[in-house]
Every structure is written in C-alpha cells, then in structure tokens.
Enzyme design. Sequence first.
Site, short mmCIF file in Angstrom:
data_model
loop_
_atom_site.label_atom_id
_atom_site.label_comp_id
_atom_site.label_asym_id
_atom_site.label_seq_id
_atom_site.Cartn_x
_atom_site.Cartn_y
_atom_site.Cartn_z
N SER A 158 43.86 42.55 40.50
CA SER A 158 42.76 42.37 41.56
C SER A 158 42.76 43.65 42.68
O SER A 158 42.60 44.81 42.09
CB SER A 158 42.99 41.30 42.17
OG SER A 158 41.54 40.92 43.10
N ASP A 254 34.22 37.34 34.99
CA ASP A 254 34.95 37.48 36.26
C ASP A 254 34.04 38.30 36.99
O ASP A 254 33.86 39.67 36.80
CB ASP A 254 36.42 37.91 36.12
CG ASP A 254 37.16 38.03 37.54
OD1 ASP A 254 36.43 37.99 38.61
OD2 ASP A 254 38.30 38.59 37.43
N HIS A 280 38.69 34.35 38.28
CA HIS A 280 39.72 35.13 39.02
C HIS A 280 40.95 34.71 39.12
O HIS A 280 41.84 35.54 39.09
CB HIS A 280 39.00 35.67 40.25
CG HIS A 280 39.76 37.05 40.62
ND1 HIS A 280 39.63 38.26 40.08
CD2 HIS A 280 40.22 37.39 41.68
CE1 HIS A 280 40.07 39.31 40.68
NE2 HIS A 280 40.62 38.80 41.60
#
Length: 310
Positions: A158, A254, A280
């Site tokens: 991320s 996502d 996610h």
Amino acid sequence: MRRKPVRKSIIVTAVIVIIALIGLSTYQYFTTNERTPRSPDGGGQAAPPPEQPDWCPAVEFISAPGTWESSQSDDPINPQANKRSFMLSITQPLQQEYTPDHVKVWTLPYTAQFQSIQSREEMTYDDSRNEGTATLNAELSYMNETCPNTQFILSGFSQGAVIVGDIASEIGQGRGVIPADKVIGAAMIADGRRENGVGINPGNDLGGVGAEIALAPVEGLVQPIVPGASMRGARDGGFGALQDRAYQICAPNDSICDAPYDVGNALGRAQELVEANGLHARYASNPNVIPDTTANQWVVDWARQAINNI
C-alpha cells in the site's frame, strides 16, 4: 683542430638523449604500475572485491509497511507498532528461516499516516511518504557504503508499496542511492501508482490503474477529502533497468491499485483511499490475486528462491 668542438657537442647531445630515454622509461614504469591493479602476490590480476565487516549479510530484505502499520520510533529489526501488519506475514517467515548474518530483514520505521477530513490530526500522506522515502534511502545508502558486497530485495504494501516503487524507479533509472545491479528485485503489493505493462504482474489480469494515476486529472476535487495527498500520476520512466525484476501484485478491483480510468465519481474514489478496506485488507487470504497462492506467500517464496540462488 676545429673538429674537437663538434665531437664534444655530439657527445653532449648523446648523453642528453640517453638521460631522456632513461627518464621516460622510469616514468612509464611507475605510471603503468600505478594504473594496473595488483594482486597480493604481486601479479597483474584485477584487485579482489572490497572487504566488508564480518557481520554484513549477503542480502538485506527491506520491508515497507502500509498506512497505520508502522511508526517513526519502531524497531526495524523487531517491529512492534502494529502486530497485525500485513508485511509481518512476509518478514517473520524469512527471519525464522535465515540467520541475520545471511539475510538482514529490516522493516521501515516511518509515521505511516494518511490525513483526511475524518483525521485532521494525522500527518498528511505526502509528508508521511516523504519521511518514509528519506528513511529507506538512508538505510540503503548506509548499508551500501558499509557492506559493499550486500545485495538488496525491496518490498512494500500500500503506502509502503508506493515508497518502494518510487525508490525502485529512481534506482532503475540511475538516479538512486544505490546502483541497479545491487537490487535482486522489488515486489510492490497494492501500489497506488501501478500501471499495466510497467513491471511484471505475476497474478491475474488487471484492467485498471493505481488510484494516483486515475485521480490525477481531478486532484483538485480530491484535496478537500484527503488534504496533502498529491495524486502524482504514473512514474516517469517506469522502472528502467529494474523492469525485469520489479513485480506489481494487485487484487482485481482493489480501488487502490486497480481503479477504473473513469473518474466520474471522484469524491467516492477519494473516500475509498481513506477507508482502504474490503479487498485491500485481504491480501493475506485472497485467493484471487495470484493463482494457487496468496500475495504474501508468493513474496516469501520468490524471496526465498532469489536468496538461495545467490
């Protein structure tokens, strides 16, 4: 009687020439020996690789956690900031398998926050990302200078994937703090600047792009929801020399790494950046990212194979 001066001048000239030749030979001898690396036994072979301290590992595996999964004061060798951090599911198996003198597993300690209209007290995404980038580059620079024979594997999730991806891009284009040939590979999981064809996708096909690319055209609409979060678009130049060993892992749909190009619902997309839930949050269990495995297990297996092949 007039020949003597001529004979003397000839002798003087000859002496000068001989002295000049001796001087030239001496100069060539010393300059040649200065330019040619010599082996310890006096031969003309290339110099051996630079020495490094005994504690230096063969490989350093660098892990960059995602938002809310790290802190600036965390222990990079034994991180405790968030014991549910996704990246721990990758680093802990590697630490259990390899000794520190073989593989140093280092987790990026940075603030890892994301300011939004719901969390004004947090550090902005840009500031958090810049802090993480500076800290990671400092570690790479220190290890490369101290342990010149150590090689590196980079990985992040991320926000950490954005940091690792940006650094890998700089290294691959010759602008990084270490040369590209020191990097075994990089694995980015849920990278907000991901685009198809840049790096290698080891998983299922993806139709979208990273949120920072999708939302770049409407950044002005995004700022009120996520102030201080620049939507920087695609990485100029991609991964350069690291293109063949930069892996982009993303779950289909996502919203962070596989956002649709259509940005009609920009405000809703910006809210998804803040929430970062659903797909996610399930990379450790989602079977629809990479066939027959999960994202974290794929990275562990990939890193293990790369380390064992050195």
